[in-house]
Motif scaffolding. Structure first.
Motif, short mmCIF file in Angstrom:
data_model
loop_
_atom_site.label_atom_id
_atom_site.label_comp_id
_atom_site.label_asym_id
_atom_site.label_seq_id
_atom_site.Cartn_x
_atom_site.Cartn_y
_atom_site.Cartn_z
N TYR A 177 94.84 -27.65 -32.72
CA TYR A 177 93.51 -27.24 -33.16
C TYR A 177 93.36 -27.44 -34.67
O TYR A 177 94.19 -27.00 -35.46
N ALA A 178 92.30 -28.13 -35.04
CA ALA A 178 92.03 -28.41 -36.45
C ALA A 178 90.65 -27.85 -36.81
O ALA A 178 89.65 -28.26 -36.23
N ARG A 179 90.65 -26.91 -37.72
CA ARG A 179 89.38 -26.35 -38.16
C ARG A 179 88.75 -27.25 -39.22
O ARG A 179 89.43 -27.76 -40.10
N GLY A 180 87.47 -27.47 -39.10
CA GLY A 180 86.73 -28.23 -40.10
C GLY A 180 85.65 -27.38 -40.73
O GLY A 180 84.86 -26.76 -40.02
N SER A 181 85.64 -27.32 -42.05
CA SER A 181 84.65 -26.51 -42.78
C SER A 181 83.65 -27.41 -43.50
O SER A 181 83.99 -28.50 -43.95
N TYR A 182 82.42 -26.90 -43.59
CA TYR A 182 81.35 -27.59 -44.31
C TYR A 182 80.88 -26.72 -45.47
O TYR A 182 80.88 -25.48 -45.37
N GLY A 229 81.60 -32.22 -45.77
CA GLY A 229 82.54 -31.78 -44.76
C GLY A 229 82.61 -32.79 -43.62
O GLY A 229 81.89 -33.80 -43.61
N PRO A 230 83.44 -32.54 -42.63
CA PRO A 230 84.37 -31.42 -42.61
C PRO A 230 85.70 -31.77 -43.27
O PRO A 230 86.09 -32.94 -43.30
N ASP A 231 86.38 -30.75 -43.80
CA ASP A 231 87.76 -30.95 -44.20
C ASP A 231 88.63 -30.74 -42.97
O ASP A 231 88.12 -30.70 -41.84
N ILE A 232 89.92 -30.61 -43.12
CA ILE A 232 90.79 -30.39 -41.96
C ILE A 232 91.85 -29.35 -42.31
O ILE A 232 92.49 -29.42 -43.37
N GLU A 233 91.96 -28.35 -41.46
CA GLU A 233 92.93 -27.27 -41.63
C GLU A 233 93.53 -26.98 -40.24
O GLU A 233 92.81 -26.57 -39.33
N TRP A 234 94.81 -27.19 -40.10
CA TRP A 234 95.45 -27.00 -38.80
C TRP A 234 95.62 -25.52 -38.51
O TRP A 234 96.10 -24.75 -39.35
N ILE A 235 95.22 -25.13 -37.30
CA ILE A 235 95.31 -23.73 -36.86
C ILE A 235 96.29 -23.66 -35.70
O ILE A 235 96.16 -24.40 -34.72
N GLU A 240 101.89 -15.37 -28.59
CA GLU A 240 101.40 -14.37 -27.65
C GLU A 240 99.89 -14.42 -27.48
O GLU A 240 99.31 -13.66 -26.70
N CYS A 241 99.22 -15.35 -28.18
CA CYS A 241 97.76 -15.40 -28.15
C CYS A 241 97.27 -15.99 -26.83
O CYS A 241 97.75 -17.03 -26.38
N ASP A 242 96.32 -15.32 -26.23
CA ASP A 242 95.61 -15.86 -25.08
C ASP A 242 94.57 -16.84 -25.61
O ASP A 242 93.71 -16.48 -26.42
N CYS A 243 94.65 -18.10 -25.18
CA CYS A 243 93.73 -19.11 -25.70
C CYS A 243 92.29 -18.81 -25.35
O CYS A 243 91.37 -19.47 -25.82
N ASP A 244 92.07 -17.82 -24.48
CA ASP A 244 90.73 -17.38 -24.14
C ASP A 244 90.31 -16.18 -24.98
O ASP A 244 89.25 -15.61 -24.77
N ASP A 245 91.17 -15.80 -25.94
CA ASP A 245 90.93 -14.61 -26.75
C ASP A 245 89.83 -14.90 -27.78
O ASP A 245 90.06 -15.59 -28.78
N ALA A 246 88.65 -14.37 -27.54
CA ALA A 246 87.50 -14.66 -28.41
C ALA A 246 87.73 -14.15 -29.83
O ALA A 246 87.29 -14.77 -30.80
N ASP A 247 88.42 -13.02 -29.97
CA ASP A 247 88.62 -12.44 -31.30
C ASP A 247 89.42 -13.37 -32.21
O ASP A 247 89.11 -13.53 -33.39
N THR A 250 87.14 -16.38 -33.12
CA THR A 250 85.98 -15.99 -33.92
C THR A 250 86.35 -15.83 -35.38
O THR A 250 85.60 -16.25 -36.28
N GLN A 251 87.51 -15.24 -35.66
CA GLN A 251 87.89 -15.03 -37.05
C GLN A 251 88.12 -16.34 -37.80
O GLN A 251 88.03 -16.39 -39.03
N HIS A 252 88.41 -17.41 -37.06
CA HIS A 252 88.60 -18.71 -37.69
C HIS A 252 87.32 -19.53 -37.72
O HIS A 252 87.33 -20.68 -38.18
N LEU A 253 86.24 -18.97 -37.25
CA LEU A 253 84.96 -19.67 -37.27
C LEU A 253 83.98 -19.03 -38.24
O LEU A 253 82.78 -19.24 -38.14
N ILE A 254 84.51 -18.25 -39.15
CA ILE A 254 83.70 -17.63 -40.20
C ILE A 254 83.96 -18.39 -41.51
O ILE A 254 85.08 -18.38 -42.03
N PRO A 255 82.97 -19.10 -42.04
CA PRO A 255 83.20 -19.86 -43.28
C PRO A 255 83.46 -18.93 -44.45
O PRO A 255 82.92 -17.83 -44.53
N ASP A 256 84.33 -19.37 -45.36
CA ASP A 256 84.62 -18.57 -46.55
C ASP A 256 84.89 -19.49 -47.73
O ASP A 256 84.84 -20.72 -47.61
N GLU A 257 85.18 -18.90 -48.88
CA GLU A 257 85.34 -19.65 -50.12
C GLU A 257 86.69 -20.37 -50.22
O GLU A 257 86.89 -21.19 -51.11
N SER A 258 87.61 -20.09 -49.30
CA SER A 258 88.99 -20.55 -49.49
C SER A 258 89.14 -22.06 -49.50
O SER A 258 90.11 -22.58 -50.07
#
Length: 353
Positions: A177-182, A229-235, A240-247, A250-258
């Motif tokens: 999984y690669a997160r891309g930010s704009y 964008g997008p840049d690329i950040e590997w997640i 132990e994470c359930d790949c269906d775990d929305a929480d 969701t925390q990785h789909l909140i854009p921030d200044e980082s």
């Protein structure tokens, strides 16, 4: 295909063109792209009138010629590849037009807020070959089941999860999984941008992002708003994470200044006037990758599996096929009509010819 649909279905779009810009050490990259574009052949089902023109016309430009199109390009840009057929569209209107097609069709049906919880091969009987699909809608206490003669697995980030549920452990396909930010941009430091601008991938030294991303490019919407964008950040989900775990997702789909400072560094290599303080987090998304960092380029994958061993090795047009669309990221949306044509005409109908 997509321009024709936009015109006939009144979907807002603009053919704005794209520049792939290069510094001196990157010229060979765009020269290779140009050669590839000139050698592309039309797909088998293209209208006959298309055969008289180039599939993907491109033109190599000097740095001066590129700056005539976009004066704010950095002086380090010495060449560019001009792609006049590239455009932008209203993606929501496009999706709504597809939704309407299904709703208005004689046999079409859409079920919302419903997830597939299990897929099993159907034991052949008088009903024939196929798959038993179990679903749950919303918060319903009980689910539903149906027999599907053919399954199209086009579930994005979950596509390998469904496929792996029917495969032996030794054959299961990993997903990365690669997160891309704009970042949005509001400033007069770049003015009157009218084309999409893409940098070349940073390939020197075999960089880990080479061919995993088209780079942090400049995009436009139909109102002229500029985003980078997008840049690329590997997640990497924890074990132990359930790949269906929305929480978790969701925390990785909140854009921030980082990501802003690193994005700014990349962008100023081709647009030196961009100001860091004018870049703001806009949105981000997750891209499904079939290969990990350092593994190189991986194209879309269309995989066919069958519901019984007896049907293995038969042609996809027969019942009992599950066609999985894997690793469909950008340009999946604008390729969607061509992908659908390939599945229907070249995979599903091949057994009827």
């Amino acid at each position: 295909m997509i321009y024709k649909r936009c015109a006939t279905h009144h979907i807002p779009y603009r053919k704005c063109g794209k520049l792939v810009v290069a510094r001196d050490e990157q010229k060979s990259y765009i020269e290779n792209l140009h050669r590839k574009s000139m050698n592309l052949a039309w797909p088998p089902h293209s209208p006959r009138e298309n055969l008289q023109r180039s599939v993907l016309p491109t033109k190599l430009l000097s740095g001066r010629e590129a700056r005539e199109l976009e004066p704010d390009l950095s002086s380090e840009i010495v060449a560019a590849l001009w792609c006049p057929e590239t455009g932008i569209l209203d993606s929501h209107s496009f999706m709504e037009s597809l939704e309407k097609d299904i709703i208005d069709s004689e046999a079409g049906n859409l079920v919302y807020s419903t997830k597939v919880v299990r897929i099993d091969p159907h034991i052949p009987d008088s009903l024939g070959l196929g798959w038993v699909i179990q679903t749950v809608t919303g918060d319903a206490p009980e689910g539903d089941a149906m027999l599907a003669r053919t399954v199209i697995n086009a579930s994005g980030l979950s596509s390998t999860l469904f496929l792996n549920s029917i495969l032996p452990a030794s054959e299961r396909i990993p997903m990365y999984y690669a997160r891309g930010s704009y970042a949005s941009y509001h400033s007069t430091s770049i003015r009157n941008i009218s084309h999409l601008i893409y940098p070349c991938p940073e390939l020197r030294g075999g960089g880990e992002h080479a061919f995993h991303s088209l780079g942090t490019h400049l995009t436009l919407d139909l109102q002229g708003k500029v985003r980078f964008g997008p840049d690329i950040e590997w997640i990497e989900p924890p074990p132990e994470c359930d790949c269906d775990d929305a929480d978790f997702w969701t925390q990785h789909l909140i854009p921030d200044e980082s990501r802003i400072a690193e994005m700014h560094e990349v962008v100023t290599r081709y647009l030196s006037g961009v100001k860091l303080e004018r870049m703001q987090p806009d949105y981000c998304g997750m891209r499904p990758k079939l290969v990990p960092p350092h593994a190189g380029f991986q194209d879309f994958v269309f995989r066919v599996d069958y519901s019984t061993e007896q049907s293995t090795g038969t042609i996809p047009g027969q019942a009992g096929a599950m066609i999985s669309l894997l690793g469909i990221e950008s340009p999946g949306l604008t390729s969607s009509l061509a992908i659908a044509e390939y599945i229907v005409e070249d995979l599903l109908k091949v057994g009827e010819r």
